[in-house]
Design an enzyme around this catalytic site. Sequence first.
Site, PDB file in Angstrom:
ATOM      1  CE1 TYR A 148      -3.681   2.460   0.330  1.00 31.03           C
ATOM      2  CE2 TYR A 148      -2.537   3.299   2.266  1.00 31.03           C
ATOM      3  CZ  TYR A 148      -3.525   3.428   1.308  1.00 31.03           C
ATOM      4  OH  TYR A 148      -4.361   4.518   1.331  1.00 31.03           O
ATOM      5  CG  ASP A 243       5.737   3.830   1.046  1.00 32.02           C
ATOM      6  OD1 ASP A 243       5.956   4.567   2.022  1.00 32.02           O
ATOM      7  OD2 ASP A 243       4.591   3.608   0.593  1.00 32.02           O
ATOM      8  CE  LYS A 280       0.428   4.968   8.296  1.00 34.94           C
ATOM      9  NZ  LYS A 280       0.565   4.581   6.901  1.00 34.94           N
TER      10      LYS A 280
END
Length: 444
Positions: A148, A243, A280
């Site tokens: 994702y 990522d 995050k």
Amino acid sequence: MTTTNDQLFGRAKNSIPGGVNSPVRAYGSVGGTPRFLVSASGAYVTDAEGREYVDLVASWGPAILGHAHHGTVEAVQQAAARGLSFGASTPGETELAELVKQRVSVDGDGPIEKLRMVSTGTEATMTAIRLARGYTGRDLLVKFAGHYHGHSDSLLAEAGSGVATLALPGSAGITAETAAQTLVLPYNDLDAVRRAFDEHSERIAGVIVEAAAANMGVLAPERGFNRALARIVQSHGALLIVDEVLTGFRVGSAGWWGLEASKVVPDGAGWKPDLVTFGKVIGGGMPLAALGGRREVMDHLAPLGPVYQAGTLSGNPLAVAAGIATLRAATPDVYESLNRTASVISAATSEALAAEGVAHTVQRAGNLFSFAFTEQAPRNYDDVRAQETWRYAPFFHSMLDAGVTLPPSVFEAWFVTAAHDDRAVGRVLDALPAAAKAAARATA
Ligand SMILES: *Cc1c(COP(=O)(O)O)cnc(C)c1O
């Protein structure tokens, strides 16, 4: 009279699609009523009915120090008093960029020479792939099934069957033309990567990969996978985009790359991504994300280069203050404590499931972990989906009834914080036997 979660959910559904602003919060895969949270402190969250839960979601990672961490809250309050947003440069942005460069390095060497700040992980990955295309002048993007990277059009493409199948749209509203520019490959399969490059070498701009997959449950890369991937990608003149929106500053000071580069994870040293995305934890709970990488590539971004990217609230001073405070407080001791807590909770959960005869594997990447209801450790998305997913809902609800919030999906990682002390962990452990029984009793 208190308003119940049921009442709040009913009301929310009248004004917000599905009652939520991000789909997983709707409890779709576990059923029941989502808890509407009103406050959080340390390892605990409190819902609108006044019930307190030990939290193993931690805002999906950012609350690494625990909720409402004093130093972070204070930094945000002080920044707020000086003004919420200027739409102009601030000294804090450079300070955070320097902090990231310095942290994401091993023996003084790291992949981040320059950093651009945005507000969400989705923007960071979207910009990274635009930059890869703008830099290489090529059009195709490779991603891995089950990884994702946020919800931009190119990255929602689903796995087609077979190797390098041109993908079909994974969401309504994405054109076939856009989806066809993303090749979806099985994770941990280097041959599939080689075949994709054999076929499309001149067209692949970049390959994007989660540093360690954690959005299909946790699924760490096989030993040496990232390094071998980097070799293949970079030898074809394409860019490797790693990522670390989830893993960055969560699994260690220098993210998952840092664990490999410093040989904490074996057989992974000796490679560098061209671009890295963060989100995050970097914002400490505020909307902040970033992409960074080689100077030569990053300088293709506007205003220096031809690849456009911008943001009214990019580098927002409150978010930057929260990020700096969080990163400064996330010392090696914090990561040690997260690792210990993750070990205790994952071992106890596995023991409880084993005691009830529930087939499962413990999936772990640093302090991130999850459980797959299957005998055989999964290595890709097909394996992950083949597990007995229906065992999770009763397990989840038993834990919730006992006052523990787990991620409301079997395909998500569990998150611990530095505030999970013996009391909080004890409450999780006490809840496990009944939850394991519920999982054992579950039927498909
Ligand atoms: C959460 C996540 C994203 C998206 O970040 P948002 O801030 O939700 O847009 C991208 N990549 C990974 C690996 C993530 O875990």
